[in-house]
Design a protein around this motif. Structure first.
Motif, mmCIF file in Angstrom:
data_model
loop_
_atom_site.group_PDB
_atom_site.id
_atom_site.type_symbol
_atom_site.label_atom_id
_atom_site.label_comp_id
_atom_site.label_asym_id
_atom_site.label_seq_id
_atom_site.Cartn_x
_atom_site.Cartn_y
_atom_site.Cartn_z
ATOM 1 N N LEU A 52 -3.953 7.542 -1.826
ATOM 2 C CA LEU A 52 -3.553 6.221 -1.354
ATOM 3 C C LEU A 52 -3.581 5.254 -2.525
ATOM 4 C CD1 LEU A 52 -5.717 6.052 1.891
ATOM 5 C CD2 LEU A 52 -3.267 6.536 1.741
ATOM 6 N N SER A 53 -2.698 4.258 -2.495
ATOM 7 C CA SER A 53 -2.667 3.292 -3.592
ATOM 8 C C SER A 53 -2.469 1.880 -3.063
ATOM 9 C CB SER A 53 -1.552 3.644 -4.582
ATOM 10 O OG SER A 53 -0.297 3.542 -3.953
ATOM 11 N N TYR A 54 -2.790 0.943 -3.919
ATOM 12 C CA TYR A 54 -2.557 -0.473 -3.656
ATOM 13 C C TYR A 54 -1.894 -1.052 -4.901
ATOM 14 C CZ TYR A 54 -3.238 -5.456 -3.718
ATOM 15 O OH TYR A 54 -3.012 -6.789 -3.833
ATOM 16 N N GLY A 55 -0.948 -1.980 -4.696
ATOM 17 C CA GLY A 55 -0.300 -2.598 -5.841
ATOM 18 C C GLY A 55 0.302 -3.942 -5.520
ATOM 19 N N TYR A 56 0.835 -4.543 -6.555
ATOM 20 C CA TYR A 56 1.468 -5.859 -6.436
ATOM 21 C C TYR A 56 2.653 -5.913 -7.385
ATOM 22 C CZ TYR A 56 1.884 -10.882 -5.708
ATOM 23 O OH TYR A 56 2.340 -12.117 -5.358
ATOM 24 N N GLN A 57 3.765 -6.489 -6.906
ATOM 25 C CA GLN A 57 4.943 -6.701 -7.748
ATOM 26 C C GLN A 57 5.233 -8.179 -7.879
ATOM 27 O OE1 GLN A 57 8.758 -4.745 -7.269
ATOM 28 N NE2 GLN A 57 7.768 -2.742 -7.186
ATOM 29 N N TRP A 58 5.516 -8.598 -9.123
ATOM 30 C CA TRP A 58 5.900 -9.955 -9.427
ATOM 31 C C TRP A 58 7.390 -9.988 -9.725
ATOM 32 C CZ3 TRP A 58 1.465 -7.637 -11.154
ATOM 33 C CH2 TRP A 58 0.266 -8.280 -10.853
ATOM 34 N N VAL A 59 8.092 -10.934 -9.123
ATOM 35 C CA VAL A 59 9.522 -11.112 -9.390
ATOM 36 C C VAL A 59 9.652 -11.921 -10.676
ATOM 37 C CG1 VAL A 59 11.672 -12.103 -8.537
ATOM 38 C CG2 VAL A 59 10.076 -11.031 -6.930
ATOM 39 N N LEU A 60 10.336 -11.353 -11.667
ATOM 40 C CA LEU A 60 10.549 -12.039 -12.938
ATOM 41 C C LEU A 60 11.909 -12.721 -12.990
ATOM 42 C CD1 LEU A 60 9.126 -9.334 -15.381
ATOM 43 C CD2 LEU A 60 7.934 -11.295 -14.384
ATOM 44 N N SER A 61 12.913 -12.078 -12.396
ATOM 45 C CA SER A 61 14.279 -12.609 -12.347
ATOM 46 C C SER A 61 15.016 -11.831 -11.257
ATOM 47 C CB SER A 61 14.966 -12.443 -13.713
ATOM 48 O OG SER A 61 15.322 -11.095 -13.927
ATOM 49 N N ILE A 86 0.874 -1.170 0.000
ATOM 50 C CA ILE A 86 0.000 0.000 0.000
ATOM 51 C C ILE A 86 0.915 1.224 0.000
ATOM 52 C CG2 ILE A 86 -2.029 -1.044 1.058
ATOM 53 C CD1 ILE A 86 -1.114 0.140 3.740
ATOM 54 N N GLY A 87 0.424 2.320 -0.550
ATOM 55 C CA GLY A 87 1.267 3.496 -0.651
ATOM 56 C C GLY A 87 0.519 4.781 -0.357
ATOM 57 N N LEU A 88 1.282 5.777 0.034
ATOM 58 C CA LEU A 88 0.808 7.136 0.233
ATOM 59 C C LEU A 88 1.580 8.004 -0.748
ATOM 60 C CD1 LEU A 88 -0.724 9.363 1.801
ATOM 61 C CD2 LEU A 88 1.202 9.383 3.410
ATOM 62 N N HIS A 89 0.877 8.610 -1.720
ATOM 63 C CA HIS A 89 1.569 9.398 -2.735
ATOM 64 C C HIS A 89 1.097 10.850 -2.737
ATOM 65 C CE1 HIS A 89 -2.014 7.823 -4.916
ATOM 66 N NE2 HIS A 89 -2.032 9.021 -5.479
ATOM 67 N N GLY A 90 1.988 11.704 -3.172
ATOM 68 C CA GLY A 90 1.672 13.104 -3.428
ATOM 69 C C GLY A 90 1.862 13.347 -4.913
ATOM 70 N N HIS A 91 1.317 14.447 -5.420
ATOM 71 C CA HIS A 91 1.531 14.766 -6.822
ATOM 72 C C HIS A 91 1.457 16.264 -7.051
ATOM 73 C CE1 HIS A 91 -2.599 13.101 -6.238
ATOM 74 N NE2 HIS A 91 -2.926 14.324 -6.616
ATOM 75 N N GLY A 92 2.243 16.699 -8.021
ATOM 76 C CA GLY A 92 2.228 18.070 -8.486
ATOM 77 C C GLY A 92 2.429 18.037 -9.990
ATOM 78 N N ALA A 93 1.739 18.896 -10.722
ATOM 79 C CA ALA A 93 1.849 18.887 -12.176
ATOM 80 C C ALA A 93 1.544 20.269 -12.732
ATOM 81 C CB ALA A 93 0.891 17.869 -12.789
ATOM 82 N N GLN A 94 2.025 20.497 -13.929
ATOM 83 C CA GLN A 94 1.706 21.681 -14.706
ATOM 84 C C GLN A 94 1.236 21.181 -16.066
ATOM 85 O OE1 GLN A 94 5.021 24.326 -14.958
ATOM 86 N NE2 GLN A 94 3.799 26.023 -15.689
#
Length: 194
Positions: free
Chosen positions: A133-142, A95-103
């Protein structure tokens, strides 16, 4: 606009400082393939292990060119994220906590979906900031490669100027908008430095 440029410079400096004080041996570089496809935007992120359960991702992207038929999608985006991993860092659920700024400077796009349909007849120029807030998953490939999918939602405060078309210079309106919804979506390919 000056505040946004200052924010981006501070973001880059903090990312560099974090890189020099990484706790663990793992540092990854990644690119969001979905961002390349959806917005034709170069993007990259560095992710640093901060311990056994936490990582910090410092990422962003940009698009500085015009498309055919005077379509514009010029922008830059910075989106750091602190992640908590349920198993080990860079493996499995997080799970993650992110911020963002953009133009941005966007217009002349025929996207018949929700708020985005307004881009067809007008051009919008401005900046935004927020968090989510985010949710994700990582798969190990090598040992050196991973694959990731993540989705996040949150808030963005958008300040904009509205123009009648992509080539017109007379401002029609200006305003602020509070956006609640999807703030992050990624399908990323990851390479590890060891």
């Amino acid at each position: 606009m000056y505040k946004i440029h200052r924010f981006f410079i501070i973001y880059l400096l903090l990312s560099t400082c974090i890189l020099s004080s990484v706790y663990a041996q793992k540092v990854a570089v990644k690119t969001n393939l979905g961002y390349w496809g959806a917005a034709a935007s170069p993007n990259a992120a560095l992710e640093f292990a901060l311990g056994k359960k936490f990582t910090l991702e410092a990422g962003g992207g940009f698009n500085l060119w015009e498309f055919s038929d005077n379509k514009k999608a010029k922008h830059w985006l910075a989106q750091p994220e602190l992640r908590y991993w349920f198993c080990d860092v860079f493996n499995g659920h997080f799970i993650g906590l992110h911020g963002h700024g953009a133009q941005f400077n966007i217009g002349n796009w025929d996207i018949p979906v929700g708020r985005l349909e307004k881009f067809k007849d007008h051009r919008y120029e401005g900046y935004l900031y927020g968090a989510g807030l985010s949710y994700g998953y990582q798969w190990v490939l090598s040992p050196r490669w991973n694959f990731e999918a993540s989705l996040g939602g949150g808030f963005a405060r958008i300040h904009y100027d509205k123009f009648p078309c992509t080539t017109c210079g007379t401002k029609l309106d200006e305003g602020d908008y509070n956006y609640w919804g999807v703030t992050k979506a990624a399908v990323s390919l990851i390479y590890f430095f060891k």
